[in-house]
Scaffold this active site. Structure first.
Site, PDB file in Angstrom:
ATOM      1  N   GLU A 306       0.842  -1.216   0.000  1.00  0.00           N
ATOM      2  CA  GLU A 306       0.000   0.000   0.000  1.00  0.00           C
ATOM      3  C   GLU A 306       0.871   1.257   0.000  1.00  0.00           C
ATOM      4  O   GLU A 306       0.536   2.260  -0.621  1.00  0.00           O
ATOM      5  CB  GLU A 306      -0.982  -0.019   1.178  1.00  0.00           C
ATOM      6  CG  GLU A 306      -1.878  -1.265   1.271  1.00  0.00           C
ATOM      7  CD  GLU A 306      -2.511  -1.728  -0.037  1.00  0.00           C
ATOM      8  OE1 GLU A 306      -2.713  -0.885  -0.937  1.00  0.00           O
ATOM      9  OE2 GLU A 306      -2.782  -2.943  -0.182  1.00  0.00           O
ATOM     10  N   TYR A 393      -1.529  -7.864 -11.299  1.00  0.00           N
ATOM     11  CA  TYR A 393      -0.456  -7.784 -10.312  1.00  0.00           C
ATOM     12  C   TYR A 393       0.779  -8.541 -10.798  1.00  0.00           C
ATOM     13  O   TYR A 393       1.887  -8.003 -10.862  1.00  0.00           O
ATOM     14  CB  TYR A 393      -0.897  -8.420  -8.979  1.00  0.00           C
ATOM     15  CG  TYR A 393      -1.974  -7.687  -8.230  1.00  0.00           C
ATOM     16  CD1 TYR A 393      -3.302  -7.746  -8.651  1.00  0.00           C
ATOM     17  CD2 TYR A 393      -1.683  -6.957  -7.084  1.00  0.00           C
ATOM     18  CE1 TYR A 393      -4.304  -7.081  -7.946  1.00  0.00           C
ATOM     19  CE2 TYR A 393      -2.680  -6.292  -6.370  1.00  0.00           C
ATOM     20  CZ  TYR A 393      -3.984  -6.367  -6.807  1.00  0.00           C
ATOM     21  OH  TYR A 393      -4.968  -5.709  -6.115  1.00  0.00           O
TER      22      TYR A 393
HETATM   23  N1  BES Z   1      -5.868  -1.383  -4.577  1.00  0.00           N
HETATM   24  C1  BES Z   1      -5.821  -2.698  -4.083  1.00  0.00           C
HETATM   25  C2  BES Z   1      -7.139  -3.170  -3.557  1.00  0.00           C
HETATM   26  C3  BES Z   1      -8.277  -3.098  -4.554  1.00  0.00           C
HETATM   27  C4  BES Z   1      -8.092  -3.483  -5.872  1.00  0.00           C
HETATM   28  C5  BES Z   1      -9.496  -2.656  -4.156  1.00  0.00           C
HETATM   29  C6  BES Z   1      -9.153  -3.407  -6.772  1.00  0.00           C
HETATM   30  C7  BES Z   1     -10.548  -2.580  -5.056  1.00  0.00           C
HETATM   31  C8  BES Z   1     -10.365  -2.950  -6.362  1.00  0.00           C
HETATM   32  C9  BES Z   1      -4.765  -2.866  -3.000  1.00  0.00           C
HETATM   33  O1  BES Z   1      -3.626  -2.100  -3.196  1.00  0.00           O
HETATM   34  C10 BES Z   1      -4.297  -4.296  -3.010  1.00  0.00           C
HETATM   35  O2  BES Z   1      -3.796  -4.721  -4.012  1.00  0.00           O
HETATM   36  N2  BES Z   1      -4.457  -5.012  -1.905  1.00  0.00           N
HETATM   37  C11 BES Z   1      -4.003  -6.372  -1.759  1.00  0.00           C
HETATM   38  C12 BES Z   1      -2.704  -6.360  -0.976  1.00  0.00           C
HETATM   39  C13 BES Z   1      -1.704  -7.396  -1.381  1.00  0.00           C
HETATM   40  C14 BES Z   1      -1.413  -7.437  -2.838  1.00  0.00           C
HETATM   41  C15 BES Z   1      -0.432  -7.234  -0.583  1.00  0.00           C
HETATM   42  C16 BES Z   1      -5.065  -7.168  -1.042  1.00  0.00           C
HETATM   43  O3  BES Z   1      -6.059  -6.573  -0.589  1.00  0.00           O
HETATM   44  O4  BES Z   1      -4.957  -8.368  -0.920  1.00  0.00           O
HETATM   45 ZN    ZN Z   2      -2.506  -2.725  -4.863  1.00  0.00          ZN
END
Ligand code: BES
Ligand code: ZN
Length: 611
Positions: A306, A393
């Protein structure tokens, strides 16, 4: 009509909102916000203007200069299931700002209202989650990341509560009649026992980064620009402060890698267990699931991710959800660079290994719909929440890592810093990135097949499985499980949750239930307090038909509303026999009120897909 984004009614031929002055009266008894929004456009405009809304009741529209003169408006009656309802305003000549009053629905997709019995403090709590396209359920806006806004926010709430937002906190003060601009009558706004929390966001952000929370929120300072907030009392705050003690150092590492931290503060908000994500990069105030607080410093990875968004995603933003990899691929790359410095190369390689497994799993998930294995998929008519996956990702990470391998780390680091400095506070598309890449790394298109990476399906041949001693050891142990070998106590002595996660995710899916039970008898994985481990184990156990874990599955689904756990567990149950399906339906009917609306609708679509 010139569409700019398949997920928004925004017309590219018209000016967009540049600033929003928001006044929200939080009505906990009705689970609703009664609000006003004074919106200022990027340029004067006459005639029709379209805004995004979802489940909003719009009460009035008027120009800022003549509040008594109503502006004609129409809210589309039949909402599109993905986009919501367009709000069409017919603006008088040369309008630059106008005032709307409206109320949110108790079913607003961005908001979760927790009643007193659902919180740790016994007081009500509300929080928002706007990514990807839920800001429109909170206020009418040009809900596309292409249109960045600054905003001010007044939250009117009961004085025994407090509020945080992804913006600078200006004041906590008594309400005054000039605040509300018609959101509610003045006597309600200024009623005894109400307080106003005032925020200001002076840096332009995409609407999905708008965020706030209100409730019995306490805090602990961590460093000069870092603090952790939580609802849940002193013990949770103390645990959180211990878990995140290293955050200031991490910000410094980020600055050394990617350039100055531009958001002034880096605070964290630990949410109730129903928070649907691991973390959300709301600027100045990252939102986190409480499940990352495990006392083993693994939460650092989510925080690193984050934090990395402060540069990749929040400074440079994807123009639409089709370019989502620009946010998450870059951030996954940046996260691992931070982890490498803070926790070492082995840990970073392990994270890459977990990511590699995830990417390969996605090829299976999308085997009948390979579009979503592309870095830049077509998203028209698609709800981003339904196709959320590791592809942007991990394929994004692999693409950047491939370029790094081609040109070497020093050159890649220089490229990255220049990329960030060039596009900060802008929303860009994949094509803009590619042009910048070709201009700054001459000849790259002859060395890396950019078309295959961006437009191709599947995993490109020059992607690379990560390698490290720990990673290889775990993969070997996982392969041996098929022939009945359970790792010895010695072999797992120094394993933390991530090692177990990688091990479990590498096990072949056609294992016997007796083997799974034997593994669990030895290591009690089904009862692990680490949800990553517990869920990875249960996901393995469910398809073997091992009913003895129903209890743990049920507990898990009722305790944590993080979609990373709900998705695989509900999907595994729904794909099994009738008994598992019934179980999934019963658990959902008992747990759905505990889930955030986004999670609720994702689970609903999983259950309906499998009948
Ligand atoms: N931005 C995302 C969460 C998100 C993505 C919310 C798409 C809504 C729509 C956040 O940065 C994220 O990727 N969170 C991951 C963390 C992990 C990759 C370390 C999660 O929530 O698992
Ligand atoms: Zn993210």
């Amino acid at each position: 009509m010139a569409p700019v984004d398949p997920h928004s009614y925004t017309d590219g031929a018209h000016p967009v909102t540049a600033h929003a002055a928001l006044a929200f009266y939080l009505d906990f008894s009705a689970s609703a916000i009664h609000a006003s929004a004074l919106l200022t456009l990027s340029a004067p405009h006459s005639g029709d203007l379209l805004l995004d809304t979802r489940a909003l009741a719009v009460h009035s529209a008027a120009t800022a200069t003549a509040p008594a003169d109503p502006i004609p408006f129409a809210l589309a009656a039949d909402a599109d299931p993905v986009l919501g309802s367009a709000l069409t305003l017919t603006l008088p000549p040369d309008t630059t700002s106008f005032l709307l009053t409206f109320s949110t629905s108790p079913a607003a997709s961005a908001l979760q209202w927790l009643s007193p019995p659902q919180t740790a403090s016994g007081l009500p709590f509300v929080f928002s989650q706007c990514q990807s396209i839920h800001a429109r359920s909170v206020f009418p806006c040009h809900d596309t990341p292409a249109a960045r806004i600054t905003y001010s926010l007044l939250l009117n709430l009961p004085a025994r509560l407090s509020a945080v937002a992804a913006a600078r906190h200006v004041a906590r003060r008594d309400p005054v009649p000039s605040d509300h601009r018609g959101a509610v009558p003045s006597d309600l706004w200024c009623a005894p026992g109400r307080i106003v929390e005032e925020f200001h966001m002076a840096q332009c952000v995409p609407p999905y980064l708008f965020a706030f929370a209100a409730g019995a929120i306490g805090s602990r300072d961590l460093g000069p620009r870092t603090r952790v907030y939580a609802e849940g009392g002193d013990t949770l705050l103390d645990d959180a402060a211990r878990e995140f003690a290293g955050v200031e150092d991490m910000v410094k590492v980020g600055e050394s890698l990617f350039g100055p931290y531009d958001w002034e503060r880096f605070d964290l908000l630990v949410l109730p267990p129903s928070f649907p994500y691991g973390g959300m990069e709301n600027p100045r105030m990252v939102f986190l699931t409480p499940t990352v607080i495990k006392g083993d410093a693994a939460g650092a990875q989510v925080v690193a991710h984050e934090l990395a968004h402060s540069w990749t995603g929040n400074l440079i933003t994807n123009k639409t959800n089709e370019d989502f990899w620009l946010n998450e691929g870059f951030t996954t790359y940046a996260e691992r660079r931070i982890v490498e410095v803070v926790q070492g190369e082995e840990r970073a390689a392990l994270n890459m290994g977990i990511g590699w497994r995830g990417l390969n799993r996605m090829m299976e998930r999308f085997k009948d719909n390979m579009e979503f294995t592309k870095l830049k998929p077509k998203m028209a008519g698609i709800d981003p929440d339904d196709v959320y996956s590791e592809v942007p990702y991990e394929k994004g990470f692999q693409f950047l890592w491939r370029i790094e391998r081609q040109i070497g780390r020093p050159a890649f680091d220089e490229f990255l810093k220049k990329y960030i400095a060039t596009f900060k506070f802008q929303s860009i598309d994949t094509e803009t990135f590619l042009e910048f890449l070709k201009a700054n790394v001459p000849g790259i298109e002859n060395q890396v097949d950019l078309d295959v990476w961006i437009e191709g399906t599947g995993i490109p041949p020059d992607a690379m499985e990560p390698d490290s001693a720990t990673y290889r050891k775990i993969c070997t142990l996982a392969a041996e499980f098929k022939s009945g070998k359970i790792p010895s106590e010695d072999e797992v002595a120094d394993w933390s949750g991530q090692e177990w996660e990688l091990y479990l995710e590498n096990l072949s899916k056609d294992v016997e239930s007796s083997q799974v039970i034997a593994l669990d008898e030895r290591y009690k994985l089904s009862e692990s307090r680490d949800y990553e481990v517990k869920v990875a184990f249960l996901q393995l156990a469910i398809p073997t038909g091992c009913r003895c874990y129903f209890n743990e599955v049920e507990k898990c689904l009722k305790q944590v509303g993080r979609m990373k756990y709900l998705r695989p567990l509900y999907s595994s149950l729904a794909k099994c026999s009738e008994e598992e399906k019934m179980l999934a339906k019963r658990i959902f009917s008992e747990a759905h009120e505990f889930y955030h609306p986004i999670a609720r609708s994702v689970v609903e679509s999983i259950l309906s897909k499998h009948g």
